[in-house]
Design a protein around this motif. Structure first.
Motif, PDB file in Angstrom:
ATOM      1  N   PRO A 182     -57.608 -39.378  18.190  1.00 12.39           N
ATOM      2  CA  PRO A 182     -57.174 -40.046  16.956  1.00 12.39           C
ATOM      3  C   PRO A 182     -57.354 -41.563  17.026  1.00 12.39           C
ATOM      4  O   PRO A 182     -57.631 -42.198  16.019  1.00 12.39           O
ATOM      5  N   LEU A 183     -57.211 -42.118  18.235  1.00  5.04           N
ATOM      6  CA  LEU A 183     -57.357 -43.575  18.384  1.00  5.04           C
ATOM      7  C   LEU A 183     -58.778 -44.016  18.041  1.00  5.04           C
ATOM      8  O   LEU A 183     -58.975 -44.961  17.262  1.00  5.04           O
ATOM      9  N   VAL A 184     -59.765 -43.333  18.610  1.00  3.73           N
ATOM     10  CA  VAL A 184     -61.164 -43.695  18.360  1.00  3.73           C
ATOM     11  C   VAL A 184     -61.492 -43.500  16.873  1.00  3.73           C
ATOM     12  O   VAL A 184     -62.136 -44.345  16.248  1.00  3.73           O
ATOM     13  N   ARG A 185     -61.019 -42.398  16.325  1.00  5.89           N
ATOM     14  CA  ARG A 185     -61.314 -42.130  14.903  1.00  5.89           C
ATOM     15  C   ARG A 185     -60.691 -43.202  14.012  1.00  5.89           C
ATOM     16  O   ARG A 185     -61.320 -43.658  13.055  1.00  5.89           O
ATOM     17  N   ALA A 186     -59.462 -43.623  14.350  1.00 12.19           N
ATOM     18  CA  ALA A 186     -58.803 -44.664  13.554  1.00 12.19           C
ATOM     19  C   ALA A 186     -59.583 -45.977  13.638  1.00 12.19           C
ATOM     20  O   ALA A 186     -59.771 -46.670  12.633  1.00 12.19           O
ATOM     21  N   CYS A 187     -60.048 -46.308  14.849  1.00 14.25           N
ATOM     22  CA  CYS A 187     -60.828 -47.549  15.036  1.00 14.25           C
ATOM     23  C   CYS A 187     -62.112 -47.505  14.224  1.00 14.25           C
ATOM     24  O   CYS A 187     -62.476 -48.485  13.569  1.00 14.25           O
ATOM     25  N   ILE A 188     -62.800 -46.376  14.307  1.00 16.67           N
ATOM     26  CA  ILE A 188     -64.088 -46.269  13.619  1.00 16.67           C
ATOM     27  C   ILE A 188     -63.890 -46.285  12.098  1.00 16.67           C
ATOM     28  O   ILE A 188     -64.673 -46.897  11.367  1.00 16.67           O
ATOM     29  N   HIS A 200     -59.509 -57.208  14.438  1.00 16.71           N
ATOM     30  CA  HIS A 200     -58.545 -56.128  14.167  1.00 16.71           C
ATOM     31  C   HIS A 200     -58.973 -54.853  14.901  1.00 16.71           C
ATOM     32  O   HIS A 200     -58.153 -54.189  15.542  1.00 16.71           O
ATOM     33  N   CYS A 201     -60.260 -54.532  14.813  1.00 24.15           N
ATOM     34  CA  CYS A 201     -60.764 -53.314  15.474  1.00 24.15           C
ATOM     35  C   CYS A 201     -60.662 -53.436  16.998  1.00 24.15           C
ATOM     36  O   CYS A 201     -60.358 -52.451  17.681  1.00 24.15           O
ATOM     37  N   ILE A 202     -60.900 -54.623  17.526  1.00 20.86           N
ATOM     38  CA  ILE A 202     -60.802 -54.820  18.985  1.00 20.86           C
ATOM     39  C   ILE A 202     -59.355 -54.619  19.431  1.00 20.86           C
ATOM     40  O   ILE A 202     -59.090 -53.946  20.435  1.00 20.86           O
ATOM     41  N   ARG A 203     -58.431 -55.180  18.676  1.00 23.56           N
ATOM     42  CA  ARG A 203     -57.003 -55.029  19.037  1.00 23.56           C
ATOM     43  C   ARG A 203     -56.580 -53.562  18.992  1.00 23.56           C
ATOM     44  O   ARG A 203     -55.845 -53.074  19.839  1.00 23.56           O
ATOM     45  N   LEU A 204     -57.097 -52.878  17.980  1.00 24.70           N
ATOM     46  CA  LEU A 204     -56.769 -51.453  17.824  1.00 24.70           C
ATOM     47  C   LEU A 204     -57.325 -50.651  19.010  1.00 24.70           C
ATOM     48  O   LEU A 204     -56.644 -49.815  19.591  1.00 24.70           O
ATOM     49  N   ALA A 205     -58.574 -50.938  19.355  1.00 23.53           N
ATOM     50  CA  ALA A 205     -59.240 -50.203  20.447  1.00 23.53           C
ATOM     51  C   ALA A 205     -58.592 -50.502  21.790  1.00 23.53           C
ATOM     52  O   ALA A 205     -58.592 -49.650  22.682  1.00 23.53           O
ATOM     53  N   ALA A 206     -58.023 -51.703  21.919  1.00 22.53           N
ATOM     54  CA  ALA A 206     -57.455 -52.109  23.219  1.00 22.53           C
ATOM     55  C   ALA A 206     -56.313 -51.200  23.666  1.00 22.53           C
ATOM     56  O   ALA A 206     -55.971 -51.173  24.853  1.00 22.53           O
ATOM     57  N   ASP A 207     -55.719 -50.447  22.740  1.00 22.18           N
ATOM     58  CA  ASP A 207     -54.698 -49.455  23.131  1.00 22.18           C
ATOM     59  C   ASP A 207     -55.262 -48.460  24.151  1.00 22.18           C
ATOM     60  O   ASP A 207     -54.512 -47.872  24.932  1.00 22.18           O
TER      61      ASP A 207
END
Lengths: 334, 171
Positions: A186-192, A277-284
């Motif tokens: 779900p994390l990758v899908r949310a980032c994309i 924003h996407c980088i911060r999200l992916a950093a999780d």
């Protein structure tokens, strides 16, 4: 708290990814800090810059006599080689392909525009296929293109000749959504999803600024999965000042923030804020011990690092003001 | 109690012993595999860290030994190995079966989770080699509960095979 909650909900452990994630643990130590870039953009001598870069992933690529003009190609090659190596060791190629497919679509853009030069490093589509497409064999086009063709009911050859950029951009974003859908994360899908949405807004915004008809985008850029109705509505509205309410969520907030900037800087500011924003999200994904999120997060960080290096080095070589460069630096992974 | 019930009780007891070492061994193998994957990936970039990672790779293996110790203890206390063979009642056999099963499950899960904790510790070690001492603490904490499980099992086996307990659980 929210970050932890998001991360725990979105991440689960996949022991099969242990090897590649272990390698990434070792590689992460080499990623550069924000201070590194701050000091890099302040340098004036080539020798100092070269010395400074010895601590980076580029060390092995900075051979004596390498021309500085090729720095962008060198950074791209460094990212590409590492990504391909990680892909070989991953149980699924999908997280890495999310980064490598950009080169394919840039090559495809050239091929469909009638150019014979394909300088971008291939990800999933071989150069032979690209050459065949350039030669008129459109059956080799990736699946993402076929959706445009079937939706509009137009022959592929006719579409690509008239609106290549629009078709390829739409297909690229559809491809990203498709590949992300293959990853059990779900994390990758949310980032994309957020990456696709920010990129779509940026494409439409730039098109408006260039005086292009947004109607064409409805026809050739769409469909775009769950975002098709949003894009439709944005095209109907036509004024970016009113898009934030339609887009909603964090991307809508970013759009609202970008609109506060001077007119000439709005689009580029939005793109930078969107990428950050996407980088911060992916950093999780850093919290993952073994799983596709870790690979995705690392490559997001590495990609950002290479973009920062290209900006800093090329900017300094072209004598661009350090303050201006600092403003445009992306978030870093560390 | 008829001899058939005594044999059934004995069978349950050895079934419990089998589950204790079987589940523990499986968990250890699984946990070591998880930690090894991660360590092998780190060694691809930093082979010099092998020595520091070795303890963390080996830690999930202790559960297999704990299960083995419990199984041996069950066999010696009931007289299968050396000494005279006890008359195991159905109640004692059933109790020992569940003691073995409980320990086996605790060791299975703790070994897998310890493998994951070791992998996380290895990740930390790869990024910050100077944190090796602290990284080993994470899987060590998981070990605590495997040790508690072993101690509880030993106490159960010893007390359940005392003459008083055999008399109490017999019918």
């Amino acid at each position: 708290m929210r970050l932890m909650d998001t991360a725990i909900r979105r991440i689960k452990n996949h022991p099969g990814w242990g090897f590649v994630c272990g390698r990434i643990s070792a590689l992460e130590g080499k990623l550069l800090s924000r201070d590194f870039f701050q000091s890099l953009v302040a340098m004036t001598h080539y020798d100092d810059i070269l010395q400074h870069l010895q601590d980076s992933f580029l060390r092995e690529y900075l051979v004596p006599g390498a021309p500085w003009e090729d720095f962008t190609a060198l950074a791209d090659r460094c990212f590409y080689d590492l990504a391909v190596s990680l892909r070989r060791e991953s149980p699924s190629p999908a997280p890495v392909n999310l980064f490598l497919c950009q080169g394919d679509y840039l090559n495809l853009k050239n091929a469909l525009s009638g150019l014979k030069d394909f300088p971008f490093l291939p990800g999933e589509v071989s150069l032979e296929s690209i050459q065949a497409i350039a030669g008129g064999n459109l059956a080799d086009l990736p699946l993402a293109f076929h959706e445009t063709v079937s939706t509009t009911g137009t022959e592929a050859s006719e579409i690509v000749r008239t609106v290549t950029d629009i078709v390829v951009d739409g297909a690229y974003l559809r491809h990203l959504l498709f590949v992300a859908g293959q990853i059990d994360s779900p994390l990758v899908r949310a980032c994309i999803r957020d990456r696709v949405l920010t990129r779509t807004i940026s494409v439409l915004w730039r098109a408006l600024r260039q005086g292009r008809f947004l109607k064409l985008y409805r026809q050739y850029f769409l469909p775009l999965g769950e975002y098709s109705p949003t894009v439709d509505e944005m095209i109907d509205i036509g004024n970016p000042d009113d898009w934030a309410a339609v887009v909603g969520g964090e991307v809508g907030d970013i759009l609202g923030e970008a609109l506060q900037w001077p007119y000439t800087e709005q689009v580029s500011r939005f793109e930078l804020l969107g990428v950050n924003h996407c980088i911060r999200l992916a950093a999780d994904g850093r919290l993952q011990t073994a799983g596709p999120e870790r690979v995705f997060a690392f490559l997001t960080g590495l990609h950002s690092e290479m973009q920062n290096l290209k900006l800093a080095v090329s900017g300094r070589l072209n004598r661009i003001e350090p303050t201006l460069l600092k403003e445009r630096l992306r978030e870093v992974y560390g | 109690m008829s001899p058939e019930w005594i044999e059934f009780g004995r069978g349950l007891c050895y079934g419990g012993a089998g589950l204790a070492y079987g589940l523990a061994g499986a968990g250890s193998a699984w946990g070591i595999a998880i930690a090894s994957h991660s360590a092998a990936g780190v060694m691809r970039e930093k082979p010099e860290l092998f020595g520091r990672m070795l303890v963390m790779i080996a830690l999930p293996g202790t559960q297999g030994f704990y299960g083995f110790i419990s199984a041996i203890l069950m066999m010696t206390q009931t007289g299968l190995i050396g000494g005279s063979v006890l008359k195991i009642t159905l109640g004692t056999g059933l109790a020992l079966f569940f003691v073995g099963l409980g320990e086996g499950l605790a060791l299975l899960i703790s070994a897998i989770k310890q493998g994951e904790a070791s992998a996380a510790g290895i990740s930390l070690l790869a990024r910050r080699p100077e944190a090796a001492g602290r990284a080993i603490l994470f899987p060590a904490f998981v070990e605590t509960y495997a040790v508690i499980s072993l101690l509880a099992t030993i106490l159960f086996i010893i007390f359940l095979t005392q003459p008083v307990a055999l008399q109490f659980l017999g019918s």
